[in-house]
Motif scaffolding. Structure first.
Motif, PDB file in Angstrom:
ATOM      1  N   ILE A  60      15.032 -31.874  28.350  1.00 49.04           N
ATOM      2  CA  ILE A  60      15.724 -33.153  28.545  1.00 49.04           C
ATOM      3  C   ILE A  60      17.153 -32.974  28.066  1.00 49.04           C
ATOM      4  O   ILE A  60      17.392 -32.673  26.897  1.00 49.04           O
ATOM      5  CB  ILE A  60      15.027 -34.281  27.765  1.00 49.04           C
ATOM      6  CG1 ILE A  60      13.607 -34.476  28.287  1.00 49.04           C
ATOM      7  CG2 ILE A  60      15.826 -35.571  27.872  1.00 49.04           C
ATOM      8  CD1 ILE A  60      12.765 -35.448  27.501  1.00 49.04           C
ATOM      9  N   ASN A  61      18.114 -33.158  28.985  1.00 46.14           N
ATOM     10  CA  ASN A  61      19.532 -32.996  28.656  1.00 46.14           C
ATOM     11  C   ASN A  61      20.330 -34.133  29.268  1.00 46.14           C
ATOM     12  O   ASN A  61      20.342 -34.285  30.502  1.00 46.14           O
ATOM     13  CB  ASN A  61      20.076 -31.662  29.205  1.00 46.14           C
ATOM     14  CG  ASN A  61      19.409 -30.465  28.576  1.00 46.14           C
ATOM     15  OD1 ASN A  61      19.082 -30.490  27.399  1.00 46.14           O
ATOM     16  ND2 ASN A  61      19.202 -29.430  29.363  1.00 46.14           N
ATOM     17  N   GLY A  62      20.968 -34.920  28.445  1.00 48.92           N
ATOM     18  CA  GLY A  62      21.911 -35.937  28.922  1.00 48.92           C
ATOM     19  C   GLY A  62      21.347 -36.896  29.946  1.00 48.92           C
ATOM     20  O   GLY A  62      21.976 -37.109  30.979  1.00 48.92           O
ATOM     21  N   GLY A  63      20.193 -37.456  29.720  1.00 48.16           N
ATOM     22  CA  GLY A  63      19.635 -38.447  30.640  1.00 48.16           C
ATOM     23  C   GLY A  63      18.965 -37.871  31.866  1.00 48.16           C
ATOM     24  O   GLY A  63      18.694 -38.598  32.821  1.00 48.16           O
TER      25      GLY A  63
ATOM     26  N   TYR B 274      10.912 -40.462  26.582  1.00 46.87           N
ATOM     27  CA  TYR B 274      10.260 -39.223  26.989  1.00 46.87           C
ATOM     28  C   TYR B 274      10.269 -38.275  25.802  1.00 46.87           C
ATOM     29  O   TYR B 274      11.273 -38.183  25.093  1.00 46.87           O
ATOM     30  CB  TYR B 274      11.015 -38.568  28.153  1.00 46.87           C
ATOM     31  CG  TYR B 274      11.203 -39.478  29.349  1.00 46.87           C
ATOM     32  CD1 TYR B 274      10.353 -39.405  30.431  1.00 46.87           C
ATOM     33  CD2 TYR B 274      12.247 -40.402  29.397  1.00 46.87           C
ATOM     34  CE1 TYR B 274      10.528 -40.228  31.529  1.00 46.87           C
ATOM     35  CE2 TYR B 274      12.419 -41.231  30.477  1.00 46.87           C
ATOM     36  CZ  TYR B 274      11.565 -41.138  31.540  1.00 46.87           C
ATOM     37  OH  TYR B 274      11.729 -41.955  32.630  1.00 46.87           O
ATOM     38  N   ALA B 275       9.158 -37.556  25.591  1.00 48.23           N
ATOM     39  CA  ALA B 275       9.085 -36.596  24.486  1.00 48.23           C
ATOM     40  C   ALA B 275       8.347 -35.353  24.970  1.00 48.23           C
ATOM     41  O   ALA B 275       7.270 -35.450  25.558  1.00 48.23           O
ATOM     42  CB  ALA B 275       8.355 -37.207  23.305  1.00 48.23           C
TER      43      ALA B 275
ATOM     44  N   THR C 271      13.305 -25.224  40.647  1.00 47.76           N
ATOM     45  CA  THR C 271      13.728 -26.153  39.611  1.00 47.76           C
ATOM     46  C   THR C 271      13.856 -27.546  40.207  1.00 47.76           C
ATOM     47  O   THR C 271      14.450 -27.711  41.265  1.00 47.76           O
ATOM     48  CB  THR C 271      15.087 -25.724  39.028  1.00 47.76           C
ATOM     49  OG1 THR C 271      14.961 -24.404  38.521  1.00 47.76           O
ATOM     50  CG2 THR C 271      15.538 -26.638  37.922  1.00 47.76           C
ATOM     51  N   LEU C 272      13.306 -28.535  39.519  1.00 53.55           N
ATOM     52  CA  LEU C 272      13.438 -29.928  39.932  1.00 53.55           C
ATOM     53  C   LEU C 272      13.952 -30.743  38.759  1.00 53.55           C
ATOM     54  O   LEU C 272      13.644 -30.446  37.604  1.00 53.55           O
ATOM     55  CB  LEU C 272      12.091 -30.493  40.393  1.00 53.55           C
ATOM     56  CG  LEU C 272      11.504 -29.939  41.679  1.00 53.55           C
ATOM     57  CD1 LEU C 272      10.117 -30.513  41.916  1.00 53.55           C
ATOM     58  CD2 LEU C 272      12.396 -30.266  42.861  1.00 53.55           C
ATOM     59  N   SER C 273      14.739 -31.784  39.057  1.00 55.08           N
ATOM     60  CA  SER C 273      15.230 -32.646  37.997  1.00 55.08           C
ATOM     61  C   SER C 273      15.177 -34.097  38.458  1.00 55.08           C
ATOM     62  O   SER C 273      15.106 -34.383  39.652  1.00 55.08           O
ATOM     63  CB  SER C 273      16.658 -32.263  37.615  1.00 55.08           C
ATOM     64  OG  SER C 273      17.513 -32.418  38.723  1.00 55.08           O
ATOM     65  N   MET C 274      15.205 -34.997  37.473  1.00 55.83           N
ATOM     66  CA  MET C 274      15.110 -36.420  37.754  1.00 55.83           C
ATOM     67  C   MET C 274      15.864 -37.173  36.668  1.00 55.83           C
ATOM     68  O   MET C 274      15.762 -36.828  35.496  1.00 55.83           O
ATOM     69  CB  MET C 274      13.629 -36.809  37.749  1.00 55.83           C
ATOM     70  CG  MET C 274      13.365 -38.282  37.896  1.00 55.83           C
ATOM     71  SD  MET C 274      11.624 -38.675  37.738  1.00 55.83           S
ATOM     72  CE  MET C 274      11.479 -38.791  35.964  1.00 55.83           C
ATOM     73  N   PRO C 275      16.615 -38.225  37.036  1.00 54.60           N
ATOM     74  CA  PRO C 275      17.260 -39.031  36.004  1.00 54.60           C
ATOM     75  C   PRO C 275      16.220 -39.849  35.236  1.00 54.60           C
ATOM     76  O   PRO C 275      15.225 -40.286  35.794  1.00 54.60           O
ATOM     77  CB  PRO C 275      18.214 -39.938  36.787  1.00 54.60           C
ATOM     78  CG  PRO C 275      17.724 -39.917  38.182  1.00 54.60           C
ATOM     79  CD  PRO C 275      16.979 -38.634  38.378  1.00 54.60           C
TER      80      PRO C 275
END
Length: 177
Positions: free
Chosen positions: A19-22, A43-44, A32-36
């Motif tokens: 988790i980086n910057g929202g 989230y932990a 690789t997948l990402s989501m805001p």
């Protein structure tokens, strides 16, 4: 209380989450997948699992809780296993084949339908009447399948058209003579 939201998302071997910057980012063998991240949800990342909990007791936080947990789960499953949708083509002369980055569909029109395959999606045609769409992003796989199906939806009289595997088309009787 969300029954789905209470369950932690297991992280399989070979998959890393951060988790980086929202933004939550999940890396695995399929990419690789990402989501805001949603503001009302916390989230932990703990030993081999991701926990999703409401950050406050608002109605919006409770409403988003289960959905956000499912979206995080889709990221993890996408980078580890991937998603697949199978379309079946029914009709005389209806066929499909892949040529490079184009899917060529012959669906009874006066011209062939050429569908450009988007980045991150793999399309295979094991035979002329089956189209397998696969990728790591569940939303993108479903969107591509829906766009291809849109060219010739199954009709209820003869059953001709493009349908999802396992989809039941309720057939109508037609005119009596």
């Amino acid at each position: 209380m969300s029954r789905i939201g209470k369950k932690p998302v297991a992280i399989p071997a070979g998959v890393q989450a951060s988790i980086n910057g929202g933004i939550i980012e999940v890396k695995g063998p399929k990419g690789t997948l990402s989501m805001p991240l949603a503001d009302d949800i916390s989230y932990a990342i703990e030993a081999n699992e991701i926990r999703v909990n409401p950050a406050n007791e608002t109605k919006r936080a409770r409403a988003f809780w289960g959905m956000q947990r499912t979206l995080v789960s889709n990221l993890v499953v996408g980078v580890s296993d991937g998603f697949t949708k199978v379309l079946e083509i029914t009709g005389v002369g209806y066929r499909a084949n892949v040529q490079g980055k184009m899917l060529k569909l012959q669906l009874g029109y006066s011209h062939d339908v050429n569908y450009e395959i988007p980045e991150g999606i793999t399309i295979k045609t094991p035979d002329q009447t089956t189209v397998e769409i696969s990728g790591s992003d569940r939303q993108k796989v479903g969107q591509v399948a829906a766009e291809i199906r849109r060219w010739r939806k199954p009709e209820p009289y003869k059953g001709k058209g493009i349908k999802y595997r396992g989809e039941f088309i309720f057939r109508k009787e037609g005119k009596k003579k």
